[in-house]
Design a protein around this motif. Structure first.
Motif, PDB file in Angstrom:
ATOM      1  N   GLY A 178      -0.401   0.756   4.260  1.00 46.17           N
ATOM      2  CA  GLY A 178      -0.342   1.938   5.114  1.00 46.17           C
ATOM      3  C   GLY A 178      -1.657   2.653   5.319  1.00 46.17           C
ATOM      4  N   HIS A 179      -2.608   2.473   4.384  1.00 46.28           N
ATOM      5  CA  HIS A 179      -3.823   3.291   4.411  1.00 46.28           C
ATOM      6  C   HIS A 179      -5.055   2.520   3.973  1.00 46.28           C
ATOM      7  N   ARG A 216      -7.508   9.333   2.046  1.00 43.88           N
ATOM      8  CA  ARG A 216      -6.549   8.365   2.575  1.00 43.88           C
ATOM      9  C   ARG A 216      -6.599   8.427   4.100  1.00 43.88           C
ATOM     10  N   SER A 230      -5.021   6.651   7.468  1.00 38.37           N
ATOM     11  CA  SER A 230      -3.978   5.768   7.998  1.00 38.37           C
ATOM     12  C   SER A 230      -4.622   4.715   8.897  1.00 38.37           C
ATOM     13  N   TRP A 231      -4.084   3.496   8.851  1.00 35.53           N
ATOM     14  CA  TRP A 231      -4.610   2.428   9.707  1.00 35.53           C
ATOM     15  C   TRP A 231      -4.481   2.801  11.182  1.00 35.53           C
ATOM     16  N   ASP A 280      -5.126   5.613  12.424  1.00 35.77           N
ATOM     17  CA  ASP A 280      -6.228   6.514  12.762  1.00 35.77           C
ATOM     18  C   ASP A 280      -7.572   5.798  12.909  1.00 35.77           C
TER      19      ASP A 280
END
Length: 149
Positions: free
Chosen positions: A76-77, A90, A92-93, A95
């Motif tokens: 997720g990250h 962290r 997020s993919w 973003d």
């Protein structure tokens, strides 16, 4: 590179941290010695040795106390973590809008662009004393391509 149940971790190696510290301390000690060489009270060999011991203790202390710097890839990250207890970040993919490789002062590092326009330089992987840099960048890119929405 560490494989974990939930992802992959890239860390800055001990040599990648130690070599710049040791060279910097040696340069500082040498410049101090040269600066004091031409003063009215030059540094003796015993004082130079004590200075070198103190510099060595400082390098060892920094290496022992430092938490590793690096990046953790999870489904997720993208998680970055830094030394001396600084907060991990962290991302997020979803973003991450792009991944680029850039060379600065002879060291190649990975830069990510976020959808907000922000650009970040990742602490790891970096090419300085890392023979597997290209493979790590490829793995990071595959994770981003696989896990982005």
């Amino acid at each position: 590179m560490r494989r974990r149940e939930q992802g992959v971790e890239f860390r800055v190696g001990t040599a990648q941290m130690a070599v710049p510290l040791v060279l910097g301390m040696a340069l500082a000690t040498g410049l101090l010695f040269l600066g004091l060489r031409w003063t009215a009270d030059p540094m003796t060999a015993a004082e130079l040795r004590d200075c070198a011991y103190a510099a060595g203790a400082g390098v060892l202390g920094a290496l022992v106390l430092a938490r590793p710097t690096g990046v953790r890839l999870t489904p997720g990250h993208l998680v970055t973590f830094a030394p001396f207890g600084r907060q991990e970040r962290r991302i997020s993919w979803a973003d991450v809008s792009g991944i680029a490789v850039r060379r600065t002062f002879g060291v190649t590092s990975v830069h990510i662009s976020l959808v907000t326009g922000e650009r970040l330089t990742l602490p790891a992987p970096m090419s300085f004393l890392d023979r597997r840099f290209v493979g790590r960048v490829g793995e990071l890119t595959r994770w981003w391509e696989t896990h982005r929405p």
